[in-house]
Design an enzyme around this catalytic site. Structure first.
Site, short mmCIF file in Angstrom:
data_model
loop_
_atom_site.label_atom_id
_atom_site.label_comp_id
_atom_site.label_asym_id
_atom_site.label_seq_id
_atom_site.Cartn_x
_atom_site.Cartn_y
_atom_site.Cartn_z
CB THR A 1 -0.91 0.00 1.24
OG1 THR A 1 -1.81 -1.10 1.16
CG2 THR A 1 -1.71 1.29 1.35
N GLY A 2 0.42 2.28 -0.71
CA GLY A 2 1.12 3.55 -0.71
C GLY A 2 1.47 4.01 -2.11
CB SER A 3 2.82 7.22 -3.33
OG SER A 3 3.97 7.27 -2.49
CG ASP B 1 6.63 5.07 5.80
OD1 ASP B 1 6.24 5.73 4.82
OD2 ASP B 1 5.89 4.30 6.44
N GLY C 1 0.97 5.00 5.42
CA GLY C 1 -0.32 4.99 4.74
C GLY C 1 -1.43 4.36 5.56
CD GLU D 1 1.67 -1.57 4.36
OE1 GLU D 1 1.52 -0.77 3.42
OE2 GLU D 1 2.32 -1.31 5.38
CE LYS E 1 10.03 7.31 1.55
NZ LYS E 1 10.17 8.05 0.31
#
Length: 231
Positions: free
Chosen positions: A32-34, A88, A101, A107, A125
């Protein structure tokens, strides 16, 4: 390159990795996430090769379905060869902070059943010590204050995650998230076990016990592939 360009670069690199290493007809675990979204967009071009995907959030499910990729419930799947997700922060041993997120619990569940965890991230990151990014902890709402006191006793600063209108952010599982600032996590695996043992914690956004096996890191010079030792 911009950060968005680096995300697209590693998203495509992850799709290429899947094509080269995962046989046709398999089911792919998707984060999940951009950055994970960039992987989904790249995977869509070869979706006919695979049965579908297991999703780690409602948002990811919606994006997969928008591309016509079939989404399976994890309970329908015996095993996953690969799970692809962003981070992250990631340290030199492949331990990560995840959950910016809000999907950290799902996850972690999907990652736990995958043979290989492929982290995709841009170079910003990569960190020597985890903790500059606030550490998310998903908590049962009634335990929020008690967990906050435990965090404070360890030197952290707990902040309840809220929506734009100031209401508590609610996860896909119906829980709340405390974001912890001010930590330097020298022992990610030990700290993960410690926090997960607190009553009321659903899970902490440390992925150390089940860290990344491989990181595709987007840099100005292209994609750097980092392999982490098992265990």
């Amino acid at each position: 390159m911009t950060q968005d360009e680096l995300k697209r670069l590693v998203g495509q690199a992850a799709a290429d990795y899947v094509i080269q290493n995962v046989p046709e007809g398999a089911v792919i675990g998707v984060g999940t996430g951009s950055t994970a979204n960039c992987f989904i967009d790249a995977l869509a071009a070869v979706k006919s090769r695979y049965r579908g995907a297991v999703s780690s959030s409602i948002a990811t499910t919606e994006r997969l379905k928008s591309h016509g990729i079939k989404v399976f419930d994890l309970n329908e799947i015996e095993s996953l060869q690969v799970y692809v997700d962003g981070a992250d922060e990631i340290d030199a041993g492949g331990a990560m902070i995840k959950g910016g997120g809000g999907a950290l619990t799902r996850e972690k569940i999907v990652a736990s059943v995958a043979d290989t965890f492929v982290c995709i991230a841009d170079a910003s990151k990569r960190v020597p010590v985890l903790g500059a990014f606030p550490l998310p902890i998903e908590v049962v709402p009634m335990a929020r204050t008690a967990i906050g006191r435990r965090v404070t006793a360890l030197g952290g600063v707990p902040v309840l995650r809220v929506t734009k209108d100031g209401a508590p952010y609610i996860t896909d599982n119906g829980n709340e998230i405390i974001d912890v600032k001010g930590l330097q996590i020298a022992d990610p695996r030990g700290f993960e076990a410690q926090v997960n043992a607190w009553p009321g914690v659903v899970t902490v956004g440390l992925f150390a016990e089940r860290g990344a096996n491989l990181c595709l890191l987007g840099t100005e010079n292209g994609v750097e592939t980092i392999v982490y030792p098992a265990g």
